[in-house]
Design a protein around this motif. Structure first.
Motif, short mmCIF file in Angstrom:
data_model
loop_
_atom_site.label_atom_id
_atom_site.label_comp_id
_atom_site.label_asym_id
_atom_site.label_seq_id
_atom_site.Cartn_x
_atom_site.Cartn_y
_atom_site.Cartn_z
N VAL A 143 35.28 48.13 38.91
CA VAL A 143 34.67 46.92 38.36
C VAL A 143 35.45 45.71 38.88
O VAL A 143 36.67 45.67 38.80
CB VAL A 143 34.67 46.94 36.82
CG1 VAL A 143 33.97 45.71 36.27
CG2 VAL A 143 34.00 48.21 36.30
N THR A 144 34.71 44.75 39.42
CA THR A 144 35.29 43.54 40.00
C THR A 144 34.79 42.32 39.24
O THR A 144 33.64 42.30 38.80
CB THR A 144 34.88 43.44 41.48
OG1 THR A 144 35.39 44.58 42.18
CG2 THR A 144 35.41 42.18 42.14
N GLY A 145 35.65 41.31 39.13
CA GLY A 145 35.25 40.08 38.47
C GLY A 145 35.35 38.89 39.41
O GLY A 145 36.38 38.69 40.05
N VAL A 146 34.28 38.13 39.50
CA VAL A 146 34.30 36.85 40.22
C VAL A 146 34.64 35.81 39.15
O VAL A 146 33.75 35.25 38.51
CB VAL A 146 32.96 36.55 40.91
CG1 VAL A 146 33.05 35.26 41.71
CG2 VAL A 146 32.52 37.72 41.79
N VAL A 147 35.94 35.60 38.93
CA VAL A 147 36.42 34.76 37.84
C VAL A 147 36.51 33.32 38.31
O VAL A 147 37.15 33.02 39.32
CB VAL A 147 37.82 35.24 37.37
CG1 VAL A 147 38.35 34.34 36.25
CG2 VAL A 147 37.76 36.69 36.91
N ALA A 157 37.52 42.19 31.76
CA ALA A 157 38.37 41.41 30.85
C ALA A 157 39.74 42.08 30.70
O ALA A 157 40.78 41.40 30.73
CB ALA A 157 37.69 41.26 29.49
N ARG A 158 39.75 43.40 30.55
CA ARG A 158 41.03 44.12 30.41
C ARG A 158 41.86 44.03 31.68
O ARG A 158 43.07 43.75 31.64
CB ARG A 158 40.75 45.60 30.07
CG ARG A 158 42.02 46.45 30.02
CD ARG A 158 41.72 47.92 29.75
NE ARG A 158 40.76 48.52 30.62
CZ ARG A 158 41.00 48.94 31.88
NH1 ARG A 158 42.20 48.78 32.41
NH2 ARG A 158 40.05 49.51 32.61
N GLU A 159 41.23 44.25 32.83
CA GLU A 159 41.96 44.23 34.10
C GLU A 159 42.57 42.85 34.37
O GLU A 159 43.72 42.75 34.79
CB GLU A 159 41.05 44.64 35.25
CG GLU A 159 40.80 46.13 35.33
CD GLU A 159 42.03 46.93 35.73
OE1 GLU A 159 42.95 46.40 36.40
OE2 GLU A 159 42.08 48.13 35.38
#
Length: 151
Positions: A32-36, A75-77
């Motif tokens: 899982v990747t996030g574009v933050v 969110a955790r990562e």
């Protein structure tokens, strides 16, 4: 033969059906990747210690743990790797076809926290304008940042 199988399937209703399905189907890890992004539209990039030396920069990413909802994974990562709090938004990428992995990516918004990197995994964390991304950025992550996901 199909009738016998169908009859047996109806007999074993419930949890036993799930066990049979679990045994009969592929098992995958889910990356899982996030574009933050922050309030100015800058994107959070991390220089990963264990990634290839010529491509160390990338978005926050990690593997979902059993029974974890994917938006919570990002969110955790992010929290573990940077100390920052984010809220996952819309799904922007979903890709299967790998031997043992499924890829999922979400837009995510910074909502708080204080930047403190986990130096075991991360060498550096920084905010970048989408128009001036660093050299050594994973190309697939560059595409996610610009909304051009690969199929």
């Amino acid at each position: 033969m199909k009738r016998i199988v169908a009859r047996l399937w109806r007999i074993i209703r419930g949890p036993m059906q799930w066990r049979v399905l679990w045994l009969a189907h592929a098992k995958f890890m889910v990356g899982v990747t996030g574009v933050v992004r922050d309030d100015q539209g800058n994107v959070l990039l991390l220089r990963h210690r264990m990634w290839p030396a010529d491509r160390p920069w990338g978005l926050p990413t990690g593997y979902a743990i059993k029974s974890e909802e994917f938006p919570l994974t990002i969110a955790r990562e992010v929290k573990e790797e940077t100390g920052l709090d984010v809220k996952a938004g819309r799904l922007v990428h979903l890709k299967s076809g790998y031997k043992l992995r499924l890829e999922v990516a979400y837009e995510a918004q910074l909502v708080g926290g204080t930047l403190k990197i986990d130096s075991f995994e991360i060498l550096e964390a920084s905010w970048f304008s989408p128009d001036s991304l660093p050299e050594g950025l994973q190309e697939s992550h560059r595409a996610l940042i610009h909304g051009k996901t690969t199929a």
